[in-house]
Design an enzyme around this catalytic site. Sequence first.
Site, mmCIF file in Angstrom:
data_model
loop_
_atom_site.group_PDB
_atom_site.id
_atom_site.type_symbol
_atom_site.label_atom_id
_atom_site.label_comp_id
_atom_site.label_asym_id
_atom_site.label_seq_id
_atom_site.Cartn_x
_atom_site.Cartn_y
_atom_site.Cartn_z
ATOM 1 N N GLN A 1 11.902 -22.589 52.887
ATOM 2 C CA GLN A 1 11.344 -23.586 51.975
ATOM 3 C C GLN A 1 11.954 -24.972 52.201
ATOM 4 O O GLN A 1 13.173 -25.125 52.108
ATOM 5 C CB GLN A 1 11.635 -23.161 50.531
ATOM 6 C CG GLN A 1 11.183 -24.157 49.488
ATOM 7 C CD GLN A 1 11.728 -23.821 48.097
ATOM 8 O OE1 GLN A 1 12.918 -23.940 47.833
ATOM 9 N NE2 GLN A 1 10.860 -23.397 47.209
ATOM 10 N N GLY A 2 11.125 -25.959 52.476
ATOM 11 C CA GLY A 2 11.617 -27.327 52.664
ATOM 12 C C GLY A 2 11.284 -28.200 51.471
ATOM 13 O O GLY A 2 10.259 -28.886 51.444
ATOM 14 N N TYR A 3 12.144 -28.160 50.458
ATOM 15 C CA TYR A 3 11.935 -28.993 49.261
ATOM 16 C C TYR A 3 12.980 -30.111 49.179
ATOM 17 O O TYR A 3 12.673 -31.277 49.308
ATOM 18 C CB TYR A 3 12.014 -28.140 47.983
ATOM 19 C CG TYR A 3 10.743 -27.405 47.602
ATOM 20 C CD1 TYR A 3 9.670 -27.294 48.486
ATOM 21 C CD2 TYR A 3 10.625 -26.817 46.347
ATOM 22 C CE1 TYR A 3 8.515 -26.603 48.117
ATOM 23 C CE2 TYR A 3 9.464 -26.132 45.975
ATOM 24 C CZ TYR A 3 8.416 -26.025 46.865
ATOM 25 O OH TYR A 3 7.286 -25.341 46.495
ATOM 26 N N SER A 4 14.244 -29.731 48.956
ATOM 27 C CA SER A 4 15.289 -30.742 48.741
ATOM 28 C C SER A 4 15.499 -31.607 49.983
ATOM 29 O O SER A 4 15.276 -31.172 51.109
ATOM 30 C CB SER A 4 16.622 -30.071 48.419
ATOM 31 O OG SER A 4 16.579 -29.457 47.164
ATOM 32 N N SER B 1 17.517 -22.569 52.714
ATOM 33 C CA SER B 1 18.140 -21.260 52.892
ATOM 34 C C SER B 1 17.494 -20.518 54.041
ATOM 35 O O SER B 1 16.272 -20.472 54.148
ATOM 36 C CB SER B 1 18.005 -20.435 51.610
ATOM 37 O OG SER B 1 18.805 -21.004 50.610
ATOM 38 N N GLU C 1 7.734 -14.905 38.245
ATOM 39 C CA GLU C 1 8.765 -14.592 39.241
ATOM 40 C C GLU C 1 10.115 -15.158 38.804
ATOM 41 O O GLU C 1 11.164 -14.673 39.180
ATOM 42 C CB GLU C 1 8.399 -15.163 40.611
ATOM 43 C CG GLU C 1 7.584 -14.230 41.481
ATOM 44 C CD GLU C 1 6.105 -14.557 41.418
ATOM 45 O OE1 GLU C 1 5.775 -15.651 40.931
ATOM 46 O OE2 GLU C 1 5.286 -13.704 41.830
ATOM 47 N N SER D 1 18.823 -27.725 38.476
ATOM 48 C CA SER D 1 20.175 -27.508 37.959
ATOM 49 C C SER D 1 20.123 -27.221 36.460
ATOM 50 O O SER D 1 19.121 -27.510 35.803
ATOM 51 C CB SER D 1 21.042 -28.737 38.205
ATOM 52 O OG SER D 1 20.639 -29.773 37.332
ATOM 53 N N ASN D 2 21.185 -26.654 35.937
ATOM 54 C CA ASN D 2 21.172 -26.342 34.502
ATOM 55 C C ASN D 2 21.046 -27.606 33.651
ATOM 56 O O ASN D 2 20.542 -27.549 32.530
ATOM 57 C CB ASN D 2 22.434 -25.551 34.133
ATOM 58 C CG ASN D 2 22.301 -24.091 34.548
ATOM 59 O OD1 ASN D 2 21.404 -23.735 35.311
ATOM 60 N ND2 ASN D 2 23.173 -23.251 34.037
ATOM 61 N N GLU D 3 21.475 -28.725 34.202
ATOM 62 C CA GLU D 3 21.299 -29.990 33.471
ATOM 63 C C GLU D 3 19.817 -30.363 33.427
ATOM 64 O O GLU D 3 19.312 -30.821 32.401
ATOM 65 C CB GLU D 3 22.125 -31.105 34.129
ATOM 66 C CG GLU D 3 23.632 -30.983 33.895
ATOM 67 C CD GLU D 3 24.277 -29.793 34.612
ATOM 68 O OE1 GLU D 3 23.762 -29.358 35.666
ATOM 69 O OE2 GLU D 3 25.291 -29.282 34.097
#
Lengths: 387, 383
Positions: A128-131, A163, A246, A370-372
Amino acid sequence: MSAALSVDWNEQDDESFRLDLREWFEREFPVHLRFLPRRLRWSESKDWWTKLSQKGWLAPNWPREHGGMGLTPAKLIIYWEESERAGLGRMPDQGLTMVGPTLIRFGTPEQQAQFLPKIISGEHVWCQGYSEPNSGSDLASLRTEAVLQGDSYVINGSKIWTSMAHDATHIYVLVRTDKTVKQQRGISFFLLDMKTPGVSLRPIRNIAGHEEFCQVFFDNVKASTSNLVGRLNEGWTIAKGLMTFERLSIGSPRRPLQAFEQLDALARKLNLFADPGFVDCYTKLKMDLLDLGSLYGRYVDKVRRAEPLGPDISMLKIFATDTYQKLSELLLESGAEYGSYAEAVNFDGKIIDLISPFYISRPGTIYGGSNEIQRNILSKYILQLPN
Amino acid sequence: MSELEINEHRQMLLDSVTHFARGLDLIRVRQLRDTATECDRAVWQQMAELGWLGVLVPEAYGGMALQLADMAIVAQALARVLLPEPLTAVAVLAASVLAQSNNEALKKTLLTDLVSGHCLPATAWQEQAGSLAVNSIGLQATAFEGGFKLNGRKQFVMGATGADGFIVSAQSQQTPGVDGVQLWWVPKDTAGASVSFETLADARRCATLSLKEVVVAKQQLLLSGQAAVDSLSRAIDHTAVILSAELCGLMSRALEMSLEYMKTRVQFGKPIGSFQALQHRAVDLYIQQELASAVLADGLSILDAEPTVQTRQAAASRVKARCTEAALLITRQSIQLHGAIGFTEDCDVGLYVKRAMCLAAWMGNAHTHRRRYAKTEILREVA
């Protein structure tokens, strides 16, 4: 695939379906790959992938006409539960979890015919190419760009934290195709062969010393218009549309419970149950984990009733990942000096891994928003606090 | 009833309690703080007519014979308006103990009067702070020709201000151990029984009941032996879980008040709810609220299935510990989110903070329940 088409697993009753999975996973999954403290490399998982594929059990969430099991939500949960129970490692599964469902929903018949069977067969392995280096939490600011030249697009830029890119044959990327509109409206979703000239990568060693993610570079990479999924500039909607049930799996208490067994073993070895201070911390955490189970169960029930999951599921991610980290920290703390060992500790033949849970539990609070960011989502959509 | 019917019925119950609660305001709560009974008998009577005092009481005694999950709906909704009347003390703790009594004549009188709102029994079982043990009893029952004489002291008796009498646990001097545990009915004006009160943070009061040579007749014995211990210990777990439902109700209202304030209070030219530090704090409170309600729901279904004692205690302790911590956190943070106004007597936030403290401490606070959980679920296995 023919096996998958012939069987409707949903007709089987839940308990016997569960037992079939359990028995077969138990028998067939290689023992040395169970409960590993890291993701599986493709070289390790290829055989298992093939085995699942031949059995017709590889893609539980895909419709049967595309080679999946077409499981109902209730059956899907059983499938997950049994995978977790058996300690099945995480394979390079982006093709199954992301590309397949995306193409089934947004792809052309040609794209479906070209890519789906090769995911099932294991011929194509996706990442996956996101970030991007400058677009993490603020994903919509991404700058990897696709420019139309003649009848194909030319892509330039870079993706990061990809990843298992070094195991992948293909990558799906979000790229900017319009810089003149609101950020979210100028993004498109492309499929690329990693062997296309101009694609290169550099593995990045993570804090645990494993090479699980990479930076991927695109240097004048040509992509045909047939590689575009959905319409031009629809990429953001497609990426967001994948936030289906999912996501429930990130909140499963199974993984932290696994680490809890290490804590339990350690406590017995070091006689920590005689220490009231330890018992207090241990009890609190144990109850946190059980309570996580209650929260998780609430969402599982929703899925079973075929109700949609709303943005409130962010709270499950926050609590699950926070609790996992707390647990990993107590494990190190309770190990005293052993808590500084770089590897699993050998206590007279009993191997207890104190440090892996610490590493494994770190990225959970960062990836997938992120959790933020999750707190921002809850604040905006659930508590409806002002901007 | 099918699951669908149960859900429909519970929705109707919730609607009815919510409607009723709308007629009760916090001004009433403030006014009742200065009265001797902390109970509005008119409100109590209405609740009796709606059947809520008899939710857990068998039909033969005028009750509805419903489940704890139903009682939780009533308690939770009424806790949002900080109902000061001793609903849980009477309709859960006392009702549960009485429902197990094998003294049919006394049971019939007391339970039917409880359900109709005419009798408010208080349960005097506790002698030591921080303990949930029901069978280490110092209060003595000594047999004599006419019956028994009771001597001893009970503490932390809730719902005692307007109580018509007490359910008292005692240890028979003739029969040591569990077989000698007895539950007595002691009407409030019995000679030798005296009550003194301690004021709690929320201005309600708990009682110390002292019994000196109190004479009780055989007909006043509700239950004895293992059955008495079992009934008391079950009632305590059930009460702890319903108190948790109350905690869930009050925490949800406190969080709502804080969120409303965050949306309207303007500083630096913006509503303070637009500041990320406060947003994230509010989200963390919301997560605790949802966690508490998920654990409560699980606990209710576990207890309603009448499991083994160990399973019941583990579930009740999980519920009480989580709901207590969540309610304390949310109400205390509500002071902070309101700023200085939150620290004033006039601000309703304080009422929620104080009620949370009282419900937290009653029937075992979070620490007590974690300790009990550790003892039965963790240390027992290790040993």
